[in-house]
Scaffold this motif. Structure first.
Motif, mmCIF file in Angstrom:
data_model
loop_
_atom_site.group_PDB
_atom_site.id
_atom_site.type_symbol
_atom_site.label_atom_id
_atom_site.label_comp_id
_atom_site.label_asym_id
_atom_site.label_seq_id
_atom_site.Cartn_x
_atom_site.Cartn_y
_atom_site.Cartn_z
ATOM 1 N N SER A 1 0.828 -1.202 0.000
ATOM 2 C CA SER A 1 0.000 0.000 0.000
ATOM 3 C C SER A 1 0.864 1.255 0.000
ATOM 4 C CB SER A 1 -0.925 0.001 1.223
ATOM 5 O OG SER A 1 -1.808 -1.106 1.203
ATOM 6 N N ALA A 2 1.974 1.229 0.726
ATOM 7 C CA ALA A 2 2.889 2.375 0.723
ATOM 8 C C ALA A 2 3.489 2.587 -0.668
ATOM 9 C CB ALA A 2 3.999 2.151 1.759
ATOM 10 N N ILE A 3 3.824 1.494 -1.355
ATOM 11 C CA ILE A 3 4.347 1.604 -2.728
ATOM 12 C C ILE A 3 3.289 2.221 -3.637
ATOM 13 C CG2 ILE A 3 5.190 0.306 -4.714
ATOM 14 C CD1 ILE A 3 6.332 -1.749 -2.766
ATOM 15 N N ALA A 4 2.045 1.799 -3.456
ATOM 16 C CA ALA A 4 0.960 2.330 -4.294
ATOM 17 C C ALA A 4 0.797 3.833 -4.082
ATOM 18 C CB ALA A 4 -0.345 1.603 -3.970
ATOM 19 N N TRP A 5 0.845 4.283 -2.853
ATOM 20 C CA TRP A 5 0.694 5.709 -2.590
ATOM 21 C C TRP A 5 1.907 6.502 -3.065
ATOM 22 C CZ3 TRP A 5 -3.299 8.697 -1.493
ATOM 23 C CH2 TRP A 5 -4.474 8.079 -1.071
ATOM 24 N N MET A 6 3.083 5.911 -2.995
ATOM 25 C CA MET A 6 4.266 6.562 -3.559
ATOM 26 C C MET A 6 4.088 6.757 -5.065
ATOM 27 S SD MET A 6 8.006 4.913 -4.255
ATOM 28 C CE MET A 6 7.187 3.931 -5.517
ATOM 29 N N LEU A 7 3.550 5.731 -5.730
ATOM 30 C CA LEU A 7 3.344 5.811 -7.170
ATOM 31 C C LEU A 7 2.284 6.855 -7.513
ATOM 32 C CD1 LEU A 7 4.175 4.586 -9.870
ATOM 33 C CD2 LEU A 7 2.393 2.863 -9.574
ATOM 34 N N VAL A 8 1.239 6.940 -6.711
ATOM 35 C CA VAL A 8 0.209 7.956 -6.929
ATOM 36 C C VAL A 8 0.807 9.352 -6.831
ATOM 37 C CG1 VAL A 8 -1.856 9.000 -5.918
ATOM 38 C CG2 VAL A 8 -1.728 6.530 -6.196
ATOM 39 N N LEU A 9 1.650 9.580 -5.820
ATOM 40 C CA LEU A 9 2.270 10.895 -5.636
ATOM 41 C C LEU A 9 3.187 11.246 -6.803
ATOM 42 C CD1 LEU A 9 2.765 13.359 -3.834
ATOM 43 C CD2 LEU A 9 4.584 12.065 -2.694
#
Length: 297
Positions: free
Chosen positions: A272-280
């Motif tokens: 989930s942290a990777i996903a939010w990093m990618l969104v940013l």
């Protein structure tokens, strides 16, 4: 004398605003259940870590872990290389094909447009499997054609350099026609008077293309550029099927790494942290692209 009342005076009037809210409610419920809730749940999950079956709150610990993970840096580097090479190449091909297929002197334009757009309607998995067969080292059609020309077989999918080339070629083949159709629609919306004015001023084909066509296509190019950038950062199917992220993580992308962390290591908090990093990262790049490419006042 009795007063008359209109037939509908005793009925309750329907408030248009209230009726509109009832019509919007199903769509809002679906948006809340399938978008807003998963979004919030993934953000909340990124604040936890599960070890030995025990889940504990770590706050921003998962995000700090991103900076020390070498595979995160490798996946971002791979995505950056694909973005820098594939997106400009695809955009140039799409603009060139759209401009060519918009010419009145070209015969069988409809057939050529159909053939160019056909890759866009093929499923991602199907075309990736086809490319895997075509690029096989032993017996692949590409190496067989190279053999006819006297070129030694190339290990397309097991060499770091050629694996990246294979992924870029596959993605470019798949999405060039899609962007070409959008750009072609933009070309057909340019007023003919602009071409006539350029011709009267003595502008040649290249000057007309540079001074008339490209400025008029700016909104379309912004849209296709941003969507292509987002697509390059979210590559998964092609890398997963063609190379599995290899060799030596040469084609590992953030989304493919997210999949491996979440569904193979079952570390959903870190995924989930990777996903939010990618969104940013995607949001930042999209904003920068929009500000750079938007029309100046």
């Amino acid at each position: 004398m009795t007063s008359r009342t209109s037939p509908g005076s005793g009925r309750r009037r329907l408030d248009p605003g209230r009726a509109g809210r009832w019509f919007v409610l199903p769509a809002a419920a679906l948006l809340l259940f399938f978008f807003a809730y998963p979004l919030g749940a993934s953000l909340w999950q990124s604040l936890f870590r599960t070890e030995g079956g025990v889940t504990s709150f770590v706050g921003l610990g998962q995000y700090e872990r991103l900076f020390s993970d070498p595979l995160i840096a490798k996946s971002l580097l791979n995505a950056g290389l694909i973005l820098i090479v594939q997106v400009p190449l695809m955009m140039a091909l799409a603009v060139g094909l759209a401009y060519l297929l918009n010419q009145s002197w070209l015969r069988w334009r409809s057939g050529f447009r159909l053939l160019t757009f056909l890759p866009a309607v093929t499923t991602l998995v199907a075309y990736a499997v086809v490319f895997r067969v075509l690029l096989a080292t032993d017996g692949g059609a590409v190496n067989q054609m190279l053999g006819v020309l006297g070129v030694a077989p190339i290990d397309w999918l097991n060499n770091e350099w050629w694996a990246r080339v294979s992924v870029i070629a596959a993605v470019t083949w798949r999405w060039t026609g899609y962007n070409m159709v959008i750009i072609l629609a933009g070309l057909q919306s340019i007023p003919p008077e602009l071409y006539e004015a350029a011709r009267v001023d003595g502008a040649g084909r290249w000057q007309t293309f540079w001074s008339v066509v490209l400025p008029q296509l700016r909104p379309v190019l912004i849209f296709t550029g941003i969507t292509s950038t987002i697509g390059a950062l979210q590559l998964f199917d092609e890398n997963f099927i063609l190379t599995g992220g290899g060799p030596n993580d040469a084609t590992l992308t953030p989304v493919l790494y997210l999949y491996k962390v979440g569904f193979r290591q079952f570390d959903f908090g870190y995924a989930s942290a990777i996903a939010w990093m990618l969104v940013l990262i995607t949001a930042i790049i999209a904003v920068v692209q929009f500000r750079v490419m938007r029309e100046k006042p």
